[in-house]
Enzyme design. Structure first.
Site, PDB file in Angstrom:
ATOM      1  N   TYR A  30       0.856  -1.186   0.000  1.00  0.00           N
ATOM      2  CA  TYR A  30       0.000   0.000   0.000  1.00  0.00           C
ATOM      3  C   TYR A  30       0.890   1.232   0.000  1.00  0.00           C
ATOM      4  O   TYR A  30       1.843   1.318   0.780  1.00  0.00           O
ATOM      5  CB  TYR A  30      -0.879   0.018   1.259  1.00  0.00           C
ATOM      6  CG  TYR A  30      -1.581   1.351   1.460  1.00  0.00           C
ATOM      7  CD1 TYR A  30      -2.865   1.557   0.961  1.00  0.00           C
ATOM      8  CD2 TYR A  30      -0.939   2.410   2.111  1.00  0.00           C
ATOM      9  CE1 TYR A  30      -3.489   2.780   1.102  1.00  0.00           C
ATOM     10  CE2 TYR A  30      -1.559   3.639   2.251  1.00  0.00           C
ATOM     11  CZ  TYR A  30      -2.834   3.817   1.741  1.00  0.00           C
ATOM     12  OH  TYR A  30      -3.439   5.037   1.877  1.00  0.00           O
ATOM     13  N   GLU A  64      -3.564   7.477  -3.956  1.00  0.00           N
ATOM     14  CA  GLU A  64      -3.375   6.197  -3.280  1.00  0.00           C
ATOM     15  C   GLU A  64      -3.215   5.077  -4.296  1.00  0.00           C
ATOM     16  O   GLU A  64      -3.910   5.078  -5.321  1.00  0.00           O
ATOM     17  CB  GLU A  64      -4.608   5.943  -2.405  1.00  0.00           C
ATOM     18  CG  GLU A  64      -4.499   4.809  -1.437  1.00  0.00           C
ATOM     19  CD  GLU A  64      -5.756   4.729  -0.570  1.00  0.00           C
ATOM     20  OE1 GLU A  64      -5.719   5.183   0.580  1.00  0.00           O
ATOM     21  OE2 GLU A  64      -6.771   4.201  -1.062  1.00  0.00           O
TER      22      GLU A  64
END
Lengths: 290, 378
Positions: B101, B190
């Protein structure tokens, strides 16, 4: 005394030739504020309501001795206007403009943090010391001189509460609207510290809203350091979670920043929290300090 | 403003972040023909402004064009967190060796943006933050510097400590993600997951970008990414007119100036036992046209039984609001009672204007709200 502005404040208006800048210049003058200069690049040499207009803040300051700037320029130019005022050596900069991009404010905040210039706002109604000076857009006729210090993240909700105090015979030392954006120049904490040090302020009223943790930080300060009594109102009890309620700041996400959490923190710090804006004056009267 | 994954990927690609581009389909047949062209297994992904697409069944692996057709059929029209899926992204499936991530968002308390990475990618990062906070490495981004190379290196080697070749690719990817965040005025950029393939390539398998609404004025090209089909008509009208509007479930239609006072109006309505039909902030510098648009939006809601104005003038002039209201009342059959409270800048002028109009005036906020509730109930 009072905080941040008083009868010696000399105001410069950035964006004085615009609709809002011009209108509120006149309103500030009518209130008795010394408006000594205006700035609109390219319009130097003109006059607005008898106020000389300059091309830059530095030039205006040198010519007039202005020490406080109020900004009414379009949002995407606001950060530049704040930086210009700070670099020209203004003590106080009040930014009324709404919709300033957050990345601009990160840079402005970072630039100002070790400098003497205080920024109030953006996206705020400004500041008024009743009977002495108003810098911004708070209607003068709803205020009256006295000993209650008021600080608020909102604009019109500030007026609502100030007016209720005035009608109840509770005058104000200074009213500060710090603005509803996530990154603001002046916090609740800054204002509470100033009110604590101000002999004219005997009680404090704080108006918060959902989102962020500024109210919780203020509660910690009140609990540890503050000798003066405080009352508070928190807007957004009925707001559905996850919705953006106009202010960029007023978003609740997850469990943090809710009205319930803020009210709990304030009550634990001994603050009298009002259920309705209209019940603030009663809570202040009950303090028996005025 | 949120943009779709396929749009975010285009921004990423322009900034040098490796992605699998894929193609957008609005029908099952289109999805099948894209899969046919790809000629190997694909993933069909719902394009919708909501998180948790995978859990909701909006992301499906498909071995054949026929499977792509069948899954697209199911996904298009599906509701995810109250949003209807209108298109899917069909993209070749990757051979995933590892998932991480990476993301940048604003840290309100620090008044700075923060870079966050975790080797535990592909899953809900909020869960990781809660259960295993040490797995997330954070770097605060100094506003004057942006993401520095040293910060990018630290984050990259946290993700790939034993693989310098991949870590080097990650350094430039993370620097580029920082560029995307700041040059486009984002509030979130993101990648979840950021993958390493079996072939040793680093690829942004997903892309999530939220844009700062206040920054859009200087990025007209990004305004074109707005998905008008994802917006309710009332929301779109409000946005165009510069009004902050949210529909709620009650009966009292509200027109208020200022977000704080508008929120407080909802609170006070609830306190006195009523329920608000909406949140609506007409903002500062209101002109009569804004009042007209606000009333049109509110009157679209059949639940509305009364319209409540709560105006405390500062930069908003009460006479502007009164003029707008009189104009609407003279030209439109409103059909529900209007109660109004105006105080502040140019209040006297406003009262004079309202004398000619068929509205109920009150002087206090509590008073006007109680009046509105009793009218809604009668």
């Amino acid at each position: 005394m009072a905080i941040f502005v008083d009868k010696n404040t000399k105001v410069l208006v950035q964006g004085i030739t615009g609709r809002d800048g011009g209108f509120h210049t006149q309103q500030m003058q009518e209130y008795g504020t010394q408006v000594v200069a205006g700035v609109t690049p390219g319009k130097g040499g003109q006059e607005v309501h008898g106020v000389p207009v300059f091309n830059s803040v530095a030039e205006a300051r040198e010519a007039t001795g202005a020490n406080t700037s109020v900004i009414y320029v379009p949002a995407v130019f606001a950060a530049d206007a704040i930086l210009e005022a700070a670099l020209a050596g203004m003590d106080l900069v009040v930014c009324i403009s709404e919709g300033v991009p957050i990345n601009d404010m990160l840079q402005v905040y970072d630039f100002l943090k070790d400098r003497p210039t205080r920024l109030i706002g953006p996206n705020c109604p400004g500041i008024i010391t009743p009977g002495q000076a108003k810098v911004g857009i708070i209607p003068g006729n709803i205020c009256t001189p006295g000993n209650v210090g008021l600080v608020s993240r909102s604009g019109t909700l500030t007026y609502e509460v100030v007016y209720a105090l005035t009608l109840a015979g509770l005058g104000q030392s200074t009213c500060v609207g710090i603005g509803g954006d996530p990154v603001a120049g002046t916090s609740f904490l800054d204002c509470l510290q100033a009110f604590e040090a101000d002999p004219d302020t005997k009680a404090v009223v704080m108006i918060g809203e959902i989102g962020g943790d500024e109210e919780e930080r203020a509660a910690a300060y009140i609990s540890e350091k503050m000798s003066k009594p405080a009352a508070a109102y928190i807007a957004g009890r009925a707001a559905p979670p996850g919705k953006r309620m106009g202010h960029a700041g007023a978003i609740i996400s997850g469990g943090s920043g809710t009205a319930a959490a803020k009210i709990e923190a304030l009550e634990a710090a001994g603050v009298a929290v009002a259920e309705l804006p209209s019940s603030i004056p009663h809570l202040v009267q009950q303090m028996n300090v005025l | 403003m949120d943009i779709h994954e396929y749009q975010a990927k285009e921004l990423f690609e322009k900034s040098g972040i490796p992605i699998l581009r894929g193609e957008v389909a609005c029908s099952a047949a289109e999805a099948a023909s894209i899969a046919e062209r790809v000629g190997r297994p694909v993933v069909v992904k719902a394009q919708v402004h909501a998180g948790g697409r995978g859990k909701a069944g909006g992301v499906k692996f498909c071995k054949t064009p026929e499977e792509a057709r069948a899954n697209a059929e199911k996904i298009i029209g599906m509701q995810i967190k109250g949003k209807t899926v209108r298109k899917v992204l069909v993209v070749e499936a990757a051979d995933i060796a590892s998932e991480a991530y990476v993301g940048i968002t604003h840290n309100r308390a620090a008044r700075k943006a923060t870079f966050m990475v975790s080797a535990e990618g592909g899953i809900d990062i909020e869960e990781v933050a809660k259960n295993n906070p040490d797995a997330i490495l954070k770097e605060i981004i100094e506003p004057a510097l942006g993401v520095t190379r040293a910060q990018a290196r630290r984050l990259a080697y946290h993700l790939y400590p034993n693989n310098p070749a991949i870590a080097k690719q990650a350094v430039s990817l993370l620097l580029n993600l920082g560029k995307v965040f700041f040059t486009h005025d984002c509030t979130l950029t993101e990648i979840n997951p950021l993958i390493v393939t079996e072939q040793g390539e680093l690829i942004a398998l997903d892309a999530k970008v939220s844009l700062d609404d206040n920054g859009l004025a200087r990025h007209p090209e990004l305004e074109e990414l707005r998905d008008l089909t994802a917006e309710d008509i009332g929301d779109a009208k409000a946005r165009e007119a510069g009004l902050a509007f949210h529909k709620l479930e009650g009966e009292v239609g509200c027109i208020v100036n200022g977000a704080g006072l508008a929120m407080s109006t909802l609170d006070v309505i609830k306190h006195f036992g009523g329920s608000a039909a909406n949140f609506l902030d007409i903002g500062g510098s209101s002109n009569p046209q804004k009042v007209r648009t606000a009333m049109e939006i509110i009157l679209r809601d059949p639940n509305v039984r009364v319209i409540l104005f709560n105006i405390f003038g500062g930069i908003t002039r009460c006479d502007d609001v009164a003029n707008g209201l009189v104009e609407v009342l003279n030209s439109t059959e409103v059909g529900v009672p209007v109660v109004i409270r105006l105080t502040g800048t140019n209040e006297e002028e406003a009262q004079e204007i309202l004398k000619q109009a068929n509205v109920i005036t009150e002087t206090s906020m509590d008073g006007v709200i109680q009046r509105a509730i009793s009218l809604a109930n009668s």
